[in-house]
Design an enzyme around this catalytic site. Sequence first.
Site, PDB file in Angstrom:
ATOM      1  N   GLU A  92      27.206  10.330   8.969  1.00  0.00           N
ATOM      2  CA  GLU A  92      26.373   9.162   8.692  1.00  0.00           C
ATOM      3  C   GLU A  92      26.052   8.401   9.971  1.00  0.00           C
ATOM      4  O   GLU A  92      25.029   7.727  10.060  1.00  0.00           O
ATOM      5  CB  GLU A  92      27.053   8.243   7.678  1.00  0.00           C
ATOM      6  CG  GLU A  92      28.260   7.501   8.199  1.00  0.00           C
ATOM      7  CD  GLU A  92      28.938   6.660   7.119  1.00  0.00           C
ATOM      8  OE1 GLU A  92      28.890   7.067   5.944  1.00  0.00           O
ATOM      9  OE2 GLU A  92      29.499   5.609   7.456  1.00  0.00           O
TER      10      GLU A  92
ATOM     11  N   GLY B 118      33.259   8.938  12.467  1.00  0.00           N
ATOM     12  CA  GLY B 118      33.051   7.543  12.110  1.00  0.00           C
ATOM     13  C   GLY B 118      32.993   6.641  13.323  1.00  0.00           C
ATOM     14  O   GLY B 118      32.795   7.072  14.461  1.00  0.00           O
TER      15      GLY B 118
ATOM     16  N   GLY C  41      30.998   5.122   3.713  1.00  0.00           N
ATOM     17  CA  GLY C  41      30.828   6.537   3.401  1.00  0.00           C
ATOM     18  C   GLY C  41      32.124   7.313   3.326  1.00  0.00           C
ATOM     19  O   GLY C  41      32.097   8.549   3.220  1.00  0.00           O
TER      20      GLY C  41
ATOM     21  N   GLY D 158      34.562   3.521  15.878  1.00  0.00           N
ATOM     22  CA  GLY D 158      35.817   3.000  16.403  1.00  0.00           C
ATOM     23  C   GLY D 158      36.478   3.880  17.440  1.00  0.00           C
ATOM     24  O   GLY D 158      35.952   4.909  17.872  1.00  0.00           O
TER      25      GLY D 158
ATOM     26  N   ILE E  40      39.340   5.748  17.419  1.00  0.00           N
ATOM     27  CA  ILE E  40      39.905   7.057  17.111  1.00  0.00           C
ATOM     28  C   ILE E  40      38.836   8.150  17.102  1.00  0.00           C
ATOM     29  O   ILE E  40      39.031   9.196  17.735  1.00  0.00           O
ATOM     30  CB  ILE E  40      40.704   7.020  15.795  1.00  0.00           C
ATOM     31  CG1 ILE E  40      41.984   6.186  15.988  1.00  0.00           C
ATOM     32  CG2 ILE E  40      41.050   8.426  15.322  1.00  0.00           C
ATOM     33  CD1 ILE E  40      42.787   5.976  14.733  1.00  0.00           C
TER      34      ILE E  40
END
Length: 611
Positions: A232, A209, A330, A211, A213
């Site tokens: 995604e 994803g 998502g 960001g 992290i």
Amino acid sequence: MNAPTKGLDWSTLLQSGNRIFIGSNAAVPNALIDDLITNANQLHDIEVVQIQTISDNKWVDEKYKDLFKVNALFISGDKVRQAVAEGRADYTPCFLSEIPTLFSSNILPLDAALVMLSPPDEYGYCSLGVSVDVVSSAVKYAKKVIAQYNPLMPRTSGHAYIHQSKIDAYIEVAQPLPEVPPPQFEQRIERIGQYVSMLIEDGATLQIGTGKIPEAVLRYLGNHKNLGIHSEMISDGIIDLMRKGVINNSQKTFHPGKTVTSFCLGTQQLYDFVNQNPHVEFYPSEYVNSPTNIARNDNMVVINGAIEVDLTGQVVSDSIGYQFYSGIGGQVDFSRGASMSKGGKPIIALPSTAKNGTISRIVPHIAEGSGVVTSRGHVHYVVTEYGVAALRGKSIRERALELIRVAHPKFRAELLAEVRKHYWVPNYQIQTPVDVPELGGVGLKILKIDGESFDLRPLNPADERRLQEFFYSHTKETLLLRYNHHPKQMSREKSSVLVSVDQSRDLALCIVKQQGSVLEIQAVGRYYLIESNNSCEVAFVTRERHQGKGMAKILLQEMIAIARQRGIQTMTAYVRAENKAMLTVFEKAGFKRMRSEEPDEVNLQLKLQTE
């Protein structure tokens, strides 16, 4: 297709009250929107449907309230967030995979799609470039497609093309793509990245994803092998890993050999990397985010964030109380897909605290007004800088203990007190310091024994049931050698006492075999501090099938090292005389036999500190 003009005649393209879609992520057609604002004339009440937009979002400004009304299917940027909070804009929650059906089924019929494309190639095809996601369905189902041709837009591979014959009007304006630089990491984010990377096995397929992290996770994957991507979104973090061959997609079971995504977001280096790159393919969101397609990837590991997680495993990620912050996106699509994948792992990763450490993000119950995005049934792992909480197949009591263990230490007692009000955790379950910093940064060590991987880590309160199972696995002979008698029962209460160890004083380590959510204790070693003479008494036991493989030796070495660091003077052990194997382990570690008053017992001692 209309020829380009100095400014489009919007009165022939739109009517007041129309619904339009604006291109997403790094492909927002800002010049096209500026042209609309400048030449809107008598247009009013245009509903703007959008997801994440990396832009100044000027159309959300209050001064344009008579022209535009925003309906965000995902909230991004402070302007949109503020407009939603003030009621000037709407938020419509929806799974990203299902947004296209809102367009195709006329739930949200589109009168026009305003999108950014590459100019047509020699065959007349334009590329959607860095943002295929739901833009693909918007141009497919909108009554009109109005484009900004941008010669700086990369031409990407996959299902990323639209023919110029489908374009109703366009302008051509060069627009540098917005860049999102790689984030700077604080120590706790680095630690979370380390923990998550330990859950990723060679050959896994990843969803990464946005960001800090996810970028931190990518940083710790340099020694992995044969990773794949079905995500995604992709970012700069994949570039070096692909060039080094760490990400080669060779073991993917769906689209082998290809990195699959729906959009990318990062620096110009990333945009150059995906330009005409046949190894990275872009597909629509309804394809990439389909849980069924995600599940076709074996060993699918998905990593998502959260605003808070309650002690049953419910995940809040789109709102802070009554204030909507982002969207479903998502997260549920990929969590569900990974849950169905063979060997899949849905992971939620988040820092343990917010607001400069003043509030816990592991909470006894979700905040009033907050909504659950991912249910307690979808989450297999929750990771903070304090470790990994494994939730799959765990009872509410076990989940609470797992999550309390990875909460910030200053909130653990409070969290335990709160769950006890609901009888989720019995009174005999106590909260004790569980961290053993002497084990190193991540608080555990990975072992290779006879070609198998094991973890050496501290016992903790969430191991109560596992320790009970470990006890009942022993033969009578093993129990006799360990306890000097044959205990018949290990109740939950007794097991709870044995795992609720104050690790800052005493020590209880275990070697575990963990495969996904399946965990089995293989060996346990512990010492008890004797404060009166600054010594400790040590003992350990190993599962029968692993006896003789060196687990006791490894545990003893770790306990000796930790005791020395803590300044303990001597370590003692009491071993039955017939237990030759255990006596050998101690004597090879330097223990000396001492005088014993029991003829069937050997007293051993090791001086830990040099004079």
